[in-house]
Enzyme design. Structure first.
Site, PDB file in Angstrom:
ATOM      1  NE  ARG A 252      -3.242  -0.568   2.680  1.00 57.08           N
ATOM      2  CZ  ARG A 252      -4.359  -0.981   2.085  1.00 57.08           C
ATOM      3  NH1 ARG A 252      -5.092  -0.128   1.408  1.00 57.08           N
ATOM      4  NH2 ARG A 252      -4.739  -2.227   2.186  1.00 57.08           N
ATOM      5  CB  THR A 253       3.434   2.479   2.347  1.00 60.33           C
ATOM      6  OG1 THR A 253       2.544   2.248   3.432  1.00 60.33           O
ATOM      7  CG2 THR A 253       4.188   3.771   2.584  1.00 60.33           C
TER       8      THR A 253
ATOM      9  CE  LYS B  97      24.018 -10.433  -3.641  1.00 57.34           C
ATOM     10  NZ  LYS B  97      23.864  -9.360  -4.624  1.00 57.34           N
TER      11      LYS B  97
ATOM     12  NE  ARG C  93       6.243  -0.815   6.088  1.00 55.02           N
ATOM     13  CZ  ARG C  93       5.171  -0.148   6.518  1.00 55.02           C
ATOM     14  NH1 ARG C  93       4.912   1.057   6.045  1.00 55.02           N
ATOM     15  NH2 ARG C  93       4.376  -0.677   7.400  1.00 55.02           N
TER      16      ARG C  93
ATOM     17  CG  HIS D  96       3.598   5.255   8.491  1.00 54.49           C
ATOM     18  ND1 HIS D  96       4.210   5.740   7.355  1.00 54.49           N
ATOM     19  CD2 HIS D  96       2.677   4.360   8.056  1.00 54.49           C
ATOM     20  CE1 HIS D  96       3.676   5.153   6.295  1.00 54.49           C
ATOM     21  NE2 HIS D  96       2.742   4.317   6.693  1.00 54.49           N
TER      22      HIS D  96
END
Ligand code: ZN
Lengths: 308, 157
Positions: free
Chosen positions: A54-55, A83, A104, A132
């Site tokens: 969504r974001t 990695k 995020r 957020h």
């Protein structure tokens, strides 16, 4: 001056700076075509160390609609992080290619590490349960566009007020505007934490009441912000099941609300808003998703210093 | 009463909260140095009841900038020719780097190996510090020095 700024926490920007973003968002909403090339030739990196479709879509749509382009990854195991590369090194590298990065990450404070390492603006798109800020930006733009003002509102917030950071940020952000009153609706177990009640509401003398039942307070609300009770916050299934169905907003309850009250929800919902509310014009939660994209468009233009 | 001779030249860290002296020795790497050191534990004090005292001979330039974090009540006297030539007033540092380690398992410092652990003072009375990254709070008074202090690496020689 927002050009070159990071956005890591909801309160990073002043009321005036937020106002600049909302003004530009309103112009974009009024005439989106005018801005279709505002970020031509600019590149956004979306670095999603955990999935949040969504974001990510909201940011990517925002960039693409402004004529910009997007690179990125949508989960950690498809990235250099798998990695073992440090966040600092990844961001330093990405900063060589992109003009702005959205990040995020499941760990709290990760975007700050990224912002320190990268010499391009970094936007926090969620760091664990911590911050957020573009959700707060979205919430405020929705209220402003739907109600015409961020002042003199009675705002009901219902559901999980204990763990929901979105809700804490919203209370903090709205507390900067005049004449806002809060009605906090939650079970005893999920009331707002002390840092919100004492540290924000009482400290700033913001009027508020804490109640257990939704229906009796509905008639006084200008805004009803519903949240979901998150399963992962509970140690046992029993408590979750008992609390999750405590407040279900349906068409019958909506009869008690003002004709111009709006219903908001950060989405995704589980069952706290019945689908029979969706067709009610007061249901603003899908429009809220659209405002989220406009808020992010305005934010990207501002921090990249685009021509308005 | 136990008597330790006064020193001719050096540093005396006095009025240390009883029990904290050993941590100061360790944290400031005094315990592994070659200096001549007198360490008094649980000495009688009219002011504190009990206190710890550290006397370091022939050293005047020890880095004491973080002593205020360990024990803001301690006093530091610089001695020359058996006389106190300078008293250093300790201050609680506003910002500390790589001394307190963030204990929040959700904090990014738990996975980012080279990130400096940065804490900002939010309440000087209770010595409460906030993590730069995750905003977790730690009280130097409450949570105990033992858990929080990350011993400084000795500079390689
Ligand atoms: Zn931390």
């Amino acid at each position: 001056m927002l050009k070159g700024s990071d956005l890591l926490e909801p309160m990073d920007f002043s009321v005036e700076e937020m106002g600049e973003i909302f003004d530009l968002a309103a112009k974009i909403i009024a005439n989106p075509r005018k801005y279709a090339h505002a970020l031509d030739g600019r590149l956004l990196a979306t670095l999603f160390y955990e999935p949040s479709t969504r974001t990510r879509f909201s940011f990517e749509a925002a960039m693409l609609r402004l004529g910009g382009q997007v690179i990125g990854f949508s989960e950690a195991n498809s990235s250099s992080a798998a990695k073992g590369e440090s966040i600092s090194d990844t961001l330093r590298t990405v900063a060589c290619y992109a003009d702005v990065a959205v990040m995020r990450h499941p760990k709290e404070g990760a975007p700050r590490i990224g912002a320190i390492a990268a010499d391009i603006p970094v936007i926090n798109a969620g760091d664990g349960g911590h911050h957020h800020p573009t959700q707060t930006l979205t919430d405020l733009l929705t209220i402003l566009e739907e109600k015409g003002s961020l002042e003199n509102l009675t705002v009901g917030i219902c559901g999980d007020l204990k763990f929901g950071r979105t809700v804490h940020s919203l209370i903090k952000a709205l507390s900067r505007y005049g004449g806002v009153k809060f009605v906090l609706i939650s079970p005893e177990e999920l009331v707002v934490p002390d840092y919100v009640r004492d540290g924000i509401l009482i400290k700033n003398r913001i009027p508020f009441e804490e109640v257990r039942k939704l229906t009796p307070v509905l008639p006084q609300l200008d805004i009803l912000y519903m949240t979901r009770v998150q399963k992962e916050r509970f140690f046992n299934e029993e408590d979750y099941v008992r609390l999750k169905d405590r407040y279900i907003l349906d068409a019958a309850k909506m009869k008690h609300a003002k004709p111009d009250m709006i219903v908001m929800h950060p989405l995704p919902r589980v069952n706290e808003i019945s689908v029979d509310v969706d067709s009610d014009p007061r249901a603003a939660y899908f429009r809220q998703a659209k405002y989220g994209m406009y808020a992010r468009m305005a934010l990207l233009m501002k921090i990249l210093g685009a021509e308005e | 009463m136990l008597v330790v001779n006064s020193i001719e030249r050096g540093i005396v860290i006095d009025h240390i909260t009883a029990g904290v002296g050993a941590k100061i020795l360790s944290y400031l790497n005094i315990d592994t140095s070659n200096h001549t050191v007198a360490f008094l534990m649980n000495a009688e004090s009219t002011l504190l009841g009990r206190k710890d005292v550290i006397k370091i001979k022939d050293v005047l330039d020890l880095d004491l900038s973080e002593l205020g974090l360990l024990d803001p009540n301690a006093t530091v006297n610089i001695i020359e020719n058996h006389k106190v030539v300078r008293k250093i007033k300790l201050a609680i540092p506003e910002k500390v780097v790589d001394i307190i380690h963030c204990k929040n398992p959700r904090c990014v410092t738990s996975i980012e190996p080279n990130a400096p652990h940065i804490f900002h003072l939010v309440d000087s009375d209770r010595r409460v510090y906030r993590c730069e990254y995750c905003d977790d709070m730690v009280s130097m008074e409450k949570d105990g020095l033992n858990e929080l202090i990350h011993k400084k690496h000795q500079p390689s020689k």
